[in-house]
Structures are given as structure tokens and as C-alpha cells.
Enzyme design. Sequence first.
Site: not given
Length: 349
Positions: A36, A113, A143, A198, A223
Site C-alpha cells: 500500500d 473497476g 458489486c 448489464g 445498493h
Amino acid sequence: MIKPIRVAVNGYGVIGKRVADAVKAQKDMTLIGVADVATDWRTRVLQTKGVPLFAATPKAFDELRAAGRRTAGQLDDLLGEVDVIIDCTPKHVAADNVPLYRARSLKFILQGGEKHAVTGHSFVAEASFETAVGRQATRVVSCNTTATVRTLSALKRAGLLQRARGTLLRRATDPWESHKGGIMNTLVPEPEIPSHQGPDAQTVDPDLDVVTMAVKVPETIAHLHYWSVQMTRPVDKEEVLDAFRSSSRILLMKDAYGLDALNAVKELMADRGRSRGDLYEVALWADMLTVQGDELFYAYMVDNQAIVVPETIDAIRALDGRETSGRRSIAATDLAMGIDNDLFAGNRV
């Protein structure tokens, strides 16, 4: 005795810290270290867990040392010690790291991502485990895409899925960053139909006839998805619920449980002793689910911080190649992480 899979995590943020803990919970894996750049509380917490910290960049190496962080070396040192690297760095940073992994012929996993083309394979355990076995790389989808594929795959396995149309209410930002941005007193529609989820689901299963629409909402917990599905034939509600029960990673919630909203489900996960109150499953309201002939309507919750974690663990096994069965890998991951589609023992929907 078979040696455990040696795993490293690059990026100790929202997903990375959860993946690191999940790796430590697996009997067939060992966490070699984490890379990191942060010098703040995040790497301080990491080092209280006894996990070796590596600097993700040369600049970070100097900054971590200056901040008093004990470093075991740099990213290149870490890569030389592992079989699989999970890149959980911010969007687009991971794609830039790919040449480092490929130069070492190292197996690597990216998160949602990044674009499908970066790895050429997208992963949801119940849908694409077998096609990932032995590959050099895969991408665990986002997700929202993970939840979409899980639920639609359950219907597809039951021979019920013809086409699906979904509306996604998307959280504005991660909870720990809600003081930095997000939206308030407004809704922001995603500017294109279909929204990206989608088409992304179709990178996992090209046969899915799925269209999504999405809107960003002013909350950070999770969500919420609403789906309208055209089935292959008229069925009764119980047959649909049986299809969803076939997945250990779909929770069916009764109205009697009092789980009326996202915050209540998160509180339940905390009460069950889940690390960080994480919900790894799709939490679907069973009594709300409605069947009208060959049409199906349902809604569920997606924990944006947690749902991809078990998928990432299964992806490690797939790339390693020693486990060739998605079903066996899912069972091992579920056992280690306490995943069970029965909310309360003996009280099945």
C-alpha cells in the site's frame, strides 16, 4: 501435504482489507503480505494484525519509513514471494500494474473497476469458475454486476430465465468516505441505457439477455436492485424461491424478520458477528417477490463493500488450478467465512 497458495494483496482499501482477512481465514491459503501507499490509520491497523507491509511504490517506501511504518520491502519484493496477487488498488491503477505481474508470469486478480479486456475473463464463482481454472488472470466484476449474475444465474440454472430488466439504486460513495463527497438532496441518473452493469454481466455470461438502468442515490449503506424478469414459462412463486435457494449466496428474507430496510439488514449482520457487519450474500425480500404468469418481480440489497470478497477467494483457487470445481470452492469459502443462506438456523423460507 499440499502447500497453501501464497497470496498477496496490493491495495489495503475498502476491498483489499476485507480480502486480506478472508485469505487469512482459508485453510488452503496463506497471506504473505500487503502492499500500500497510505501512511495513515489504515496501515497502522494492518500492522497491529501482524501482516507484513510492503511499499507499493518507491515513493511510498520513503514515505512509510518517514511515518514510522515498518516495511518488509517494496512491491517487487512481495511479488517474488507469492503465487497469486490480488490487485485492489483504485480504478485504473490496477491496469497500470498489470505489466509488472505479466513480466513475472504471476497469476493476478483485478477488481471490477478495470475493463474486461485487461484480463480477457470476468469472474463470478457460480457462473464462470470453471472457465477461469488455470488462467493467468481474471477480473472479479463489480458489486452490482456480481449480484446481477448471481440471481440471474440461479434462474438460468432452473431453466426459468428468458430475459431480465433491472433498475439499480446505487449508493453515492463508500461509507468511510462519505465526509469527502457524494450527493445530497438529489438523484443522479446514469446517463446511458443500458447502464454499464448489464453489458458487464454479459462479459461473465454472454447468453444473458439483460438490460439495466441505474440512478445514484444520497446514501452510502448499500445498493438496492429492482428486477422484472420474463421467464420461460408460467410458474408458481415457490418454484422461483427454490431456484434462489440453490445459491448459498442468496439470502431470502421473510417479512416476519422485520428486515424492512438496508440499515436493518446491516445491523443483523453485525449482530451475527460478521466482520465489519459485512453482507456477503444478495439479500432478497422473499415475501415481496411476485409472480404473474411468466413474469417475475423482485428486489434485493447489495453490500457494495463485501459481496465481491468471497468471489475473490474463489478466483484465487480457480487461477491456482488445484481446485477445478466451483461447487467445492464455494463450499470451502462459505464455510470459512460463515456464509449460509439460512438467516436463522432451522427457519428456512
